[in-house]
Structures are given as structure tokens and as C-alpha cells.
Scaffold this active site. Structure first.
Site, mmCIF file in Angstrom:
data_model
loop_
_atom_site.group_PDB
_atom_site.id
_atom_site.type_symbol
_atom_site.label_atom_id
_atom_site.label_comp_id
_atom_site.label_asym_id
_atom_site.label_seq_id
_atom_site.Cartn_x
_atom_site.Cartn_y
_atom_site.Cartn_z
ATOM 1 N N LYS A 241 21.725 -17.170 -8.414
ATOM 2 C CA LYS A 241 21.364 -16.547 -9.307
ATOM 3 C C LYS A 241 20.087 -16.160 -9.413
ATOM 4 O O LYS A 241 19.333 -16.979 -8.773
ATOM 5 C CB LYS A 241 21.478 -17.703 -10.638
ATOM 6 C CG LYS A 241 21.346 -17.191 -11.902
ATOM 7 C CD LYS A 241 22.797 -16.579 -12.368
ATOM 8 C CE LYS A 241 23.013 -16.497 -14.144
ATOM 9 N NZ LYS A 241 23.804 -15.758 -14.414
ATOM 10 N N ASN B 202 -3.800 0.655 3.421
ATOM 11 C CA ASN B 202 -5.345 1.236 2.974
ATOM 12 C C ASN B 202 -4.809 1.947 1.333
ATOM 13 O O ASN B 202 -3.885 2.738 1.450
ATOM 14 C CB ASN B 202 -5.621 2.155 3.870
ATOM 15 C CG ASN B 202 -6.587 1.965 4.899
ATOM 16 O OD1 ASN B 202 -7.707 1.329 4.658
ATOM 17 N ND2 ASN B 202 -6.592 2.055 6.116
ATOM 18 N N HIS C 204 -6.921 4.568 -0.402
ATOM 19 C CA HIS C 204 -8.124 5.527 -0.103
ATOM 20 C C HIS C 204 -8.721 6.016 -1.299
ATOM 21 O O HIS C 204 -8.108 6.198 -2.238
ATOM 22 C CB HIS C 204 -7.199 6.705 0.616
ATOM 23 C CG HIS C 204 -6.506 6.608 2.119
ATOM 24 N ND1 HIS C 204 -7.535 5.802 3.086
ATOM 25 C CD2 HIS C 204 -5.592 6.464 2.491
ATOM 26 C CE1 HIS C 204 -6.686 5.742 4.132
ATOM 27 N NE2 HIS C 204 -5.478 6.048 3.884
ATOM 28 N N VAL D 101 -9.854 -2.443 9.299
ATOM 29 C CA VAL D 101 -9.305 -3.454 8.289
ATOM 30 C C VAL D 101 -8.458 -4.433 9.378
ATOM 31 O O VAL D 101 -8.300 -5.740 9.123
ATOM 32 C CB VAL D 101 -7.712 -2.626 7.759
ATOM 33 C CG1 VAL D 101 -6.936 -3.528 6.934
ATOM 34 C CG2 VAL D 101 -8.546 -1.556 6.795
ATOM 35 N N GLN D 102 -8.136 -4.080 10.539
ATOM 36 C CA GLN D 102 -7.676 -4.987 11.488
ATOM 37 C C GLN D 102 -8.496 -6.450 11.639
ATOM 38 O O GLN D 102 -7.796 -7.502 11.862
ATOM 39 C CB GLN D 102 -7.178 -4.312 12.915
ATOM 40 C CG GLN D 102 -6.027 -3.404 12.883
ATOM 41 C CD GLN D 102 -6.441 -1.982 12.588
ATOM 42 O OE1 GLN D 102 -7.362 -1.854 11.731
ATOM 43 N NE2 GLN D 102 -5.459 -0.924 12.782
ATOM 44 N N THR E 222 27.145 -19.425 -10.605
ATOM 45 C CA THR E 222 25.832 -18.882 -10.694
ATOM 46 C C THR E 222 25.141 -19.310 -12.122
ATOM 47 O O THR E 222 24.008 -19.759 -12.251
ATOM 48 C CB THR E 222 25.338 -17.372 -10.508
ATOM 49 O OG1 THR E 222 26.172 -16.885 -11.513
ATOM 50 C CG2 THR E 222 26.047 -16.903 -9.366
ATOM 51 N N ASP E 223 25.903 -19.399 -13.070
ATOM 52 C CA ASP E 223 25.616 -20.001 -14.369
ATOM 53 C C ASP E 223 25.432 -21.437 -14.354
ATOM 54 O O ASP E 223 24.331 -21.851 -14.855
ATOM 55 C CB ASP E 223 26.731 -19.873 -15.322
ATOM 56 C CG ASP E 223 26.043 -20.186 -16.863
ATOM 57 O OD1 ASP E 223 25.360 -19.344 -17.371
ATOM 58 O OD2 ASP E 223 26.652 -20.957 -17.222
ATOM 59 N N PHE F 109 -14.991 2.853 10.141
ATOM 60 C CA PHE F 109 -13.956 3.199 10.997
ATOM 61 C C PHE F 109 -14.150 4.070 12.039
ATOM 62 O O PHE F 109 -14.316 5.458 11.605
ATOM 63 C CB PHE F 109 -12.667 3.334 10.316
ATOM 64 C CG PHE F 109 -11.349 3.569 11.155
ATOM 65 C CD1 PHE F 109 -11.204 2.563 11.805
ATOM 66 C CD2 PHE F 109 -10.781 4.695 11.091
ATOM 67 C CE1 PHE F 109 -10.051 2.677 12.755
ATOM 68 C CE2 PHE F 109 -9.647 5.000 11.978
ATOM 69 C CZ PHE F 109 -9.143 3.917 12.760
#
EC number: 1.7.3.3
Length: 349
Positions: free
Chosen positions: A40, A303, A305, A276-277, A85-86, A211
Site C-alpha cells: 500500500k 546544475n 543554470h 560542483v564535484q 493492502t487495506d 569552473f
């Protein structure tokens, strides 16, 4: 919806003779079901803890998935082993009522262990919890000021509580980031898998991001960028090697703070981001340095941008260079990700 555990089971898939006998002759043809399960999803629950005048709330969206030893419901249409599932949905509400809710991880562990303890024919329970980000209203925010203007002044700043008094029973929705967790408990594997994550943490800084000196060949069109806008939406997940000694809520806040600190730096000075790395790696490394119970962490930082609008053709209208107006471009975008793990992990991690 359900996260993939970073740790793969070493023996959970090896079924015992007793459990195998539940199936009988289940595979009637040359095909075999190699994975299965049901459950569920999106069960919404709000729990209110009323301790005197101070109330605490937890609102979750819960998913419960079970894997049974038997596959006779698939092969034979025999539903005798299916926990509906109920019924799983009702279990969420009843356990919340009986035991209360402290954190998404502890509630997921409670649910998962319940399914294995209650039903001997359940091989695996996987519980996913997403937390709704409610925060207490601050006292000053309930006071109307004749001179206050919307968007100005601390009385309208719902995102910062500072040292102001917190309301006993009023809350405000603050979706800065989503706190979620996945718990997987397998009957044949004593190691519980507990994964916690941060989703949708969007951040931006206007300087101290560069960068440069990347591959320069015939396919390159991007110039070196010595000072650019850096914006990303952080998705991060980590797995615990020890769940007995960790404060889950505090650890989640620690990880979030570490990410923000490595992204933004000191409020007055900032911090340089050569890529970013590098920012991503520093965040993951510090999480492993600070929280010993975390064994492995994975992070994705796409990113988002913001390209400089070219005003050179419009010098008669706006003379000079432009470093104030940018064009947000979400697509296409670069995606940077990495997973960092401790070297002394067991071989099955």
C-alpha cells in the site's frame, strides 16, 4: 517511490527448506518469477502528541511493501497468504495510535518488524516514509503590526525562528527539503537496512563559484567561468551501519547543515567552489567524519543554470557590461553525483 537499498543482502534470497515447502510445485512452465512483492502506497497519517499545552505533530506519507515466501497467488490464484493492502493501511494507523510517532525511521522500523513478527510467511518488509515539513509558528508572527509590510521585517519571516518564542500548537508548512526514509527488514538477514534521505533541497549563491581548466577540444563551446551563479537541487541518501545509537532526527538535520555549510560557507565570507564535484565530495566526507553510524552516502547535484543575458547589442539602452540580469534555464542541465563509503565496510555493502 521506493529507494533501492545501497547494501545488497548476502543471504536473504536463499530460502530455507521450510519456506520452500510453502510453494509446492509453483513453477508450472519454463519461466520463473525472479522478483515480486505488493503493498500500500501513499498512506497519509497525522499524529498529534498532546503533552499539556504543548503539542507536537508528525505528518507522514507511508508506503508498506511485503514480499511473501510463497508465489502461489501469482501462479495459482491462491490468495490465502495475502495480507491485504487495506489491512496494511489500517496497521499504519493502529500502530501510530498504540505507540505514537517519534521519527520516520523509528516508525518505519516499528512497522517493518510488526509485519515479520505477525506473519511468519512474510519474507521481507519494506517501509517507505516521507515527512511533511511542519514547523512551529513563532510568537511575533501572530502579532499584526501597523507599520509592517509583507515581505519585510522579522514578523513576516516564517522561515527563520531565531530566538523567538515558539507557539504551543500552531504550525506552518516549510517545504525547504523533504525528509524521507526506507527501511528493509528480511527474515533471513539479521542486518536491518535503514536509509535516510534529503530530497529537493534547492540552493543558490551568486558568487564564489568557478569552473575552469576543463577539457578543451573541438567539441567545447563553454568558456572558462571564473565567477558564476551556482544553483542546484540536492538529493542525498545515506545508510546506517548502526541504528541503536543514532538520533535519526538530529542526524538528518546534521547532514542538511553540512550540505549548506559546504555550499555557502561563512555568512560574511562565503566559500569557494571550484566545481560542483568538489563541493559534493566535501559534504559527503564531512558527513562520514561527523556521524560514525553512517556507512555510505550518495548525493546528486544537478546544475540549475542561470545564463548571463547578453546586453552588448543594446548599448544605447543599457550601456556597459551586464552582471545583474540572468536567464534561468533548467533544461538541459548537467548532473553530478557520487557515492562515498567507508573503506572498512563489510564485503556485502
Amino acid at each position: 517511490m521506493f529507494a533501492t537499498p545501497l547494501r545488497q543482502p548476502s543471504s536473504a534470497s536463499n530460502r530455507t527448506a521450510a519456506s520452500a515447502s510453502l510453494d509446492g510445485q509453483e513453477t508450472p512452465f519454463q519461466y520463473e518469477i525472479t522478483d515480486h512483492g505488493y503493498g500500500k502506497d501513499a498512506v497519509k497519517v497525522l499524529h498529534v502528541s498532546r503533552k499539556g499545552p504543548v503539542h507536537t505533530i508528525q505528518e507522514f506519507e507511508v508506503g508498506t511493501h511485503l514480499k511473501l515466501y510463497s508465489k502461489k497467488d501469482y501462479y495459482q490464484g491462491n490468495n490465502s497468504d495475502i495480507v491485504a493492502t487495506d489491512s496494511q493501511k489500517n496497521t499504519v494507523y493502529l500502530l501510530a495510535k498504540k505507540y505514537g510517532i517519534e521519527s520516520p525511521e523509528k516508525f518505519a522500523l516499528l512497522l517493518g518488524q510488526h509485519f515479520l513478527n505477525k506473519y511468519s510467511h512474510v519474507e521481507e518488509a519494506h517501509v517507505h516514509v516521507e515527512t511533511y515539513p511542519w514547523q512551529r509558528v513563532c510568537q511575533e508572527e501572530t502579532k499584526a503590526s501597523k507599520t509592517s509590510v509583507v515581505g519585510q521585517g522579522s514578523c513576516n519571516n516564517f522561515s527563520s525562528i531565531d530566538n523567538r518564542s515558539l507557539h504551543n500548537h500552531a504550525f506552518i508548512f516549510t517545504p525547504t527539503a523533504l525528509h524521507y526514509c526506507d527501511v528493509v527488514i528480511r527474515r533471513q538477514d539479521p542486518k536491518q537496512t535503514v536509509i535516510t534521505g534529503i530530497k529537493g533541497l534547492r540552493v543558490l549563491k551568486t558568487t564564489q563559484s568557478s569552473f575552469v581548466n576543463f577539457v578543451n577540444d573541438e567539441f567545447r563551446s563553454l568558456p572558462d567561468q571564473y565567477d558564476r551563479i551556482f544553483s542546484t537541487v540536492v538529493d542525498c541518501s545515506w545508510e546506517y551501519s548502526d541504528t541503536d545509537t543514532v538520533n535519526f532526527s538530529r542526524a538528518w538535520q546534521q547532514v542538511k547543515n553540512i550540505i549548506l555549510r559546504n555550499f555557502a560557507g561563512d555568512p560574511q565570507v562565503g566559500v569557494s567552489s571550484p566545481s560542483v564535484q568538489h563541493t559534493l565530495y566535501l559534504s559527503e566526507k564531512q558527513v562520514l567524519d561527523v556521524i560514525p553510524q553512517v556507512s555510505v552516502i550518495s548525493m546528486t547535484m544537478p546544475n540549475k543554470h542561470y545564463f548571463n543575458f547578453d546586453t552588448k547589442p543594446f548599448q544605447q539602452i543599457v550601456p556597459g557590461d551586464n552582471n545583474e540580469v540572468f536567464i534561468p534555464v533548467d533544461k538541459p542541465h548537467g548532473t553530478i553525483y557520487a557515492q562515498l563509503a567507508r573503506k572498512n565496510l563489510n564485503s556485502h555493502l
